[in-house]
Design a protein around this motif. Structure first.
Motif, PDB file in Angstrom:
ATOM      1  N   GLY A 134     -29.523   1.232 -27.340  1.00 16.42           N
ATOM      2  CA  GLY A 134     -28.448   0.671 -28.148  1.00 16.42           C
ATOM      3  C   GLY A 134     -28.850   0.513 -29.595  1.00 16.42           C
ATOM      4  O   GLY A 134     -29.942   0.925 -29.998  1.00 16.42           O
ATOM      5  N   PHE A 135     -27.969  -0.108 -30.374  1.00 13.86           N
ATOM      6  CA  PHE A 135     -28.145  -0.346 -31.809  1.00 13.86           C
ATOM      7  C   PHE A 135     -28.089   0.962 -32.584  1.00 13.86           C
ATOM      8  O   PHE A 135     -27.229   1.168 -33.426  1.00 13.86           O
ATOM      9  CB  PHE A 135     -29.445  -1.114 -32.083  1.00 13.86           C
ATOM     10  CG  PHE A 135     -29.838  -1.183 -33.537  1.00 13.86           C
ATOM     11  CD1 PHE A 135     -28.939  -1.625 -34.496  1.00 13.86           C
ATOM     12  CD2 PHE A 135     -31.100  -0.801 -33.954  1.00 13.86           C
ATOM     13  CE1 PHE A 135     -29.298  -1.678 -35.838  1.00 13.86           C
ATOM     14  CE2 PHE A 135     -31.470  -0.855 -35.295  1.00 13.86           C
ATOM     15  CZ  PHE A 135     -30.559  -1.296 -36.231  1.00 13.86           C
ATOM     16  N   LEU A 136     -29.013   1.882 -32.306  1.00 17.67           N
ATOM     17  CA  LEU A 136     -28.996   3.238 -32.844  1.00 17.67           C
ATOM     18  C   LEU A 136     -28.993   4.204 -31.665  1.00 17.67           C
ATOM     19  O   LEU A 136     -29.424   3.842 -30.568  1.00 17.67           O
ATOM     20  CB  LEU A 136     -30.244   3.501 -33.698  1.00 17.67           C
ATOM     21  CG  LEU A 136     -30.430   2.670 -34.961  1.00 17.67           C
ATOM     22  CD1 LEU A 136     -31.832   2.896 -35.531  1.00 17.67           C
ATOM     23  CD2 LEU A 136     -29.373   3.023 -36.001  1.00 17.67           C
ATOM     24  N   PRO A 137     -28.533   5.441 -31.843  1.00 10.17           N
ATOM     25  CA  PRO A 137     -28.575   6.403 -30.733  1.00 10.17           C
ATOM     26  C   PRO A 137     -29.995   6.569 -30.191  1.00 10.17           C
ATOM     27  O   PRO A 137     -30.921   6.902 -30.936  1.00 10.17           O
ATOM     28  CB  PRO A 137     -28.080   7.705 -31.381  1.00 10.17           C
ATOM     29  CG  PRO A 137     -27.257   7.269 -32.543  1.00 10.17           C
ATOM     30  CD  PRO A 137     -27.919   6.018 -33.059  1.00 10.17           C
ATOM     31  N   GLY A 138     -30.168   6.277 -28.906  1.00 12.60           N
ATOM     32  CA  GLY A 138     -31.468   6.450 -28.266  1.00 12.60           C
ATOM     33  C   GLY A 138     -32.477   5.355 -28.524  1.00 12.60           C
ATOM     34  O   GLY A 138     -33.612   5.437 -28.039  1.00 12.60           O
TER      35      GLY A 138
END
Length: 242
Positions: A134-138
């Motif tokens: 989560g938060f950023l891709p991957g």
């Protein structure tokens, strides 16, 4: 014994299933079991599922009645079904813990009254479970950080953190998969790429995998970066056995 989860309707087409709000391997195994069950047996009725440490969000197609689906799910005895067998891996992540990359390394050491080598030794020791992305891709949220390294997030997030930066925030450790703002304390950097939109799958690790960090020199970091650019780097990856 893990307590039973709660089932909630969240909006017209979303169901949230949640357990006690703690980081727990036992609870997370139930999260994965439910997510796999829903994906395997209700694929025509759902758009996607999103897991976290202790919850599963189930997004339904508009044509699917959330009330009917929720009733079926609660009566399904999903936790008594045989768990879908998805292969999981232990992945070794090389990290350069130089102070040039580990911008908060000395600060974290000072906060915990440790030396920098002690911080590094504590960080590379565990096998970390990938709880969710989560938060950023991957971006992998990793559980298993030694309590001696539990560190509050920075009061003022940085406007820019380099891709590959490895940080700690609270009881978690994680890896920035893209250049991004962020408030975690940065201990080092990996040359590995954790997300690529042109690869299948696009992410390097999956929930349920395990990660172990390996300390490397700056020269080794540069060597691995070159190998990745040439397509010759071989990821250290082995099947995880319970």
């Amino acid at each position: 014994m893990t307590a039973s989860p709660t089932f909630q309707l969240v909006g017209k087409h979303t169901i949230l299933v949640s357990w006690e709000p703690i980081i727990s391997e036992e609870i997370h195994s139930k999260v994965l079991q439910l997510e796999q069950y829903v994906t395997a047996f209700f694929s025509e009725e759902i758009i996607e599922t999103v897991i976290a440490y202790h919850s599963v969000a189930i997004y339904l197609h508009e044509k699917t009645s959330a009330e009917v689906f929720l009733n079926k799910l609660e009566k399904s005895e999903w936790d008594k079904k045989q768990q879908v067998s998805n292969k999981k891996y232990i992945i070794t992540i090389p990290v350069c813990y130089s102070e040039a990359f580990g911008t908060d390394l000395s600060e974290v050491a000072k906060l915990h009254k440790l030396t920098i080598p002690e911080v590094i030794a504590l960080h590379i020791q565990p096998y970390y479970k990938v709880y969710f992305l989560g938060f950023l891709p991957g971006f992998p949220y990793l559980g298993g950080l030694d309590k001696q390294l539990h560190t509050p997030r920075r009061q003022t997030p940085r406007p820019y953190i380099d891709k590959g930066s490895v940080g700690v925030g609270g009881a978690q450790t994680g890896i920035y998969t893209l250049d991004s703002p962020g408030g975690w304390n940065i201990l080092g950097r990996t040359p590995l790429h954790f997300f690529s939109a042109i690869k299948n799958p696009p992410v390097l690790v999956q929930p349920g995998d395990y990660v172990r960090f390996q300390a490397i020199s700056r020269k080794k970091y540069d060597d691995i970066s070159s190998q990745i650019d040439l397509g010759t780097y071989k990821l250290q990856k082995e099947v995880y056995h319970d």
